[in-house]
Write a protein that holds these residues in place. Sequence first.
Motif, PDB file in Angstrom:
ATOM      1  N   THR A 279      39.159  38.595  50.359  1.00 23.85           N
ATOM      2  CA  THR A 279      40.041  39.448  49.566  1.00 23.85           C
ATOM      3  C   THR A 279      39.704  40.919  49.778  1.00 23.85           C
ATOM      4  O   THR A 279      40.604  41.760  49.898  1.00 23.85           O
ATOM      5  N   VAL A 280      38.425  41.227  49.819  1.00 25.92           N
ATOM      6  CA  VAL A 280      37.994  42.610  50.075  1.00 25.92           C
ATOM      7  C   VAL A 280      38.548  43.088  51.412  1.00 25.92           C
ATOM      8  O   VAL A 280      39.099  44.197  51.514  1.00 25.92           O
ATOM      9  N   ASP A 281      38.437  42.251  52.437  1.00 25.98           N
ATOM     10  CA  ASP A 281      38.944  42.628  53.761  1.00 25.98           C
ATOM     11  C   ASP A 281      40.452  42.885  53.724  1.00 25.98           C
ATOM     12  O   ASP A 281      40.945  43.849  54.324  1.00 25.98           O
ATOM     13  N   ARG A 282      41.175  42.038  53.009  1.00 28.90           N
ATOM     14  CA  ARG A 282      42.636  42.191  52.905  1.00 28.90           C
ATOM     15  C   ARG A 282      42.991  43.490  52.187  1.00 28.90           C
ATOM     16  O   ARG A 282      43.874  44.248  52.634  1.00 28.90           O
ATOM     17  N   LEU A 283      42.324  43.771  51.082  1.00 35.80           N
ATOM     18  CA  LEU A 283      42.647  44.966  50.306  1.00 35.80           C
ATOM     19  C   LEU A 283      42.186  46.238  50.995  1.00 35.80           C
ATOM     20  O   LEU A 283      42.799  47.297  50.851  1.00 35.80           O
ATOM     21  N   ARG A 284      41.091  46.151  51.751  1.00 31.73           N
ATOM     22  CA  ARG A 284      40.624  47.315  52.511  1.00 31.73           C
ATOM     23  C   ARG A 284      41.670  47.746  53.538  1.00 31.73           C
ATOM     24  O   ARG A 284      41.860  48.945  53.801  1.00 31.73           O
ATOM     25  N   LYS A 285      42.360  46.770  54.134  1.00 30.91           N
ATOM     26  CA  LYS A 285      43.419  47.088  55.102  1.00 30.91           C
ATOM     27  C   LYS A 285      44.579  47.811  54.437  1.00 30.91           C
ATOM     28  O   LYS A 285      45.354  48.508  55.096  1.00 30.91           O
ATOM     29  N   GLN A 286      44.694  47.656  53.125  1.00 27.41           N
ATOM     30  CA  GLN A 286      45.742  48.349  52.364  1.00 27.41           C
ATOM     31  C   GLN A 286      45.258  49.696  51.829  1.00 27.41           C
ATOM     32  O   GLN A 286      45.966  50.373  51.094  1.00 27.41           O
ATOM     33  N   GLY A 287      44.026  50.052  52.208  1.00 32.91           N
ATOM     34  CA  GLY A 287      43.487  51.342  51.803  1.00 32.91           C
ATOM     35  C   GLY A 287      42.809  51.355  50.449  1.00 32.91           C
ATOM     36  O   GLY A 287      42.488  52.427  49.926  1.00 32.91           O
ATOM     37  N   LYS A 288      42.564  50.183  49.878  1.00 39.61           N
ATOM     38  CA  LYS A 288      41.943  50.117  48.557  1.00 39.61           C
ATOM     39  C   LYS A 288      40.426  50.005  48.691  1.00 39.61           C
ATOM     40  O   LYS A 288      39.935  49.183  49.464  1.00 39.61           O
ATOM     41  N   LYS A 289      39.727  50.834  47.948  1.00 41.61           N
ATOM     42  CA  LYS A 289      38.268  50.882  48.048  1.00 41.61           C
ATOM     43  C   LYS A 289      37.642  49.858  47.099  1.00 41.61           C
ATOM     44  O   LYS A 289      37.291  50.162  45.961  1.00 41.61           O
ATOM     45  N   VAL A 290      37.511  48.641  47.615  1.00 45.96           N
ATOM     46  CA  VAL A 290      36.950  47.545  46.822  1.00 45.96           C
ATOM     47  C   VAL A 290      35.726  46.982  47.540  1.00 45.96           C
ATOM     48  O   VAL A 290      35.579  47.118  48.755  1.00 45.96           O
TER      49      VAL A 290
END
Length: 396
Positions: A279-290
Amino acid sequence: MAELERMSGNEAVAHAIKQVEPDVMPAFPITPSTELPQFVSNFIANGEINTEFIPVESEHSSMSAAIGASAAGARALTATSSCGLALMWEVLYVAASNRLPICMAVVNRALSGPLNINSEHSDSMGARDSGWLQIYAENNQEAYDNFIQAYRIAEHKDVMLPIMICQDGFITSHAVENITLEDTGLVKKFVGEYHPEHYLLNPEEVMAVGPYAVSNYCMEAKKAQAEAMIRAKQVILDVAKEFGELTGRKYGLFEEYKLRDAEYAIVAIGSACGTIKDTVDRLRKQGKKVGLLKVRVFRPFPGKEMAKALKKCKAVAILDRCESYSANGGPLGSELEAAFYRNKNVSEVINYVYGLSGRDLTVEQVENVYGELAEAAEHGTKNEKYRYIGLRDKEV
């Protein structure tokens, strides 16, 4: 030479046991840890190891026999799950207070009731204050590696405490993954032989194990035990560093996954961390710092270190695969929030209970958690700071 192999988590731990070759293994079968004594007894029957296997009538007896073997000077081992661990309750404290470096492979499973055989951390978390060291694995490789490091930690002269090597029932214990097995000679050299300083069968020393302690002396013994737990932190790190130099696989008290610049972080233990990393990898691709902080060592609890690692986060979700029935959250949540307060970490915190009795944690649910963290950081936590993920009548 290291070898790439396909193994379940139970097979991987059994292989580590075979390589370490402890002196004595008393055990009683209980799902999902039954395969461990089964594998070891097969190794013994085939002449592959010289471990003495003791079949007993209950888990209480298996821990009692392990205590007797360890007190006599042997390197002792057992394995269990769920209600088997609960049946050991009385003697868990005996093992720890007598400073016996027993290793126990715990395959985490829900405690009753209702009766359930799937993964949950209620068994080992219920024993969190028994004085045992506790190390948890995300996957089969970590379960194997943790066991190889366990005796080095427990038997260290500054520690001398028993240790639980925990993995999630069925999710890792029975699922097959590619793992790297180290050369047996390297493992034996790394672990070394056990030469206890004090033991019952030493003819040069008169001693007792587990005697009655009057009030004048008992409190000092407990303080010494507590100090050993504190010292275990550095020993765990030292052993992990040496293991990393040998194998290239690095471990610490916890793992920081894309946490350095994270604004929103999840803290979790065990196999669910794989889903959270996806999930972190997916959201990082969207520019979200998680990011994720994966707890490896729960005892000793690295609260100060985790509070520092999470200090820059705007909001943190603490995930417990265990309900402590405190009406205030799970055990990881309670202890980490206390550490935040002590170390002046003012991040917004939400404690989630998830995955009870083997219920899945999905990428979509983890995405929702990160969304709730962003909302909490922006507007404050509007709902309960202690909530469940994945209930059938809830969206999350």
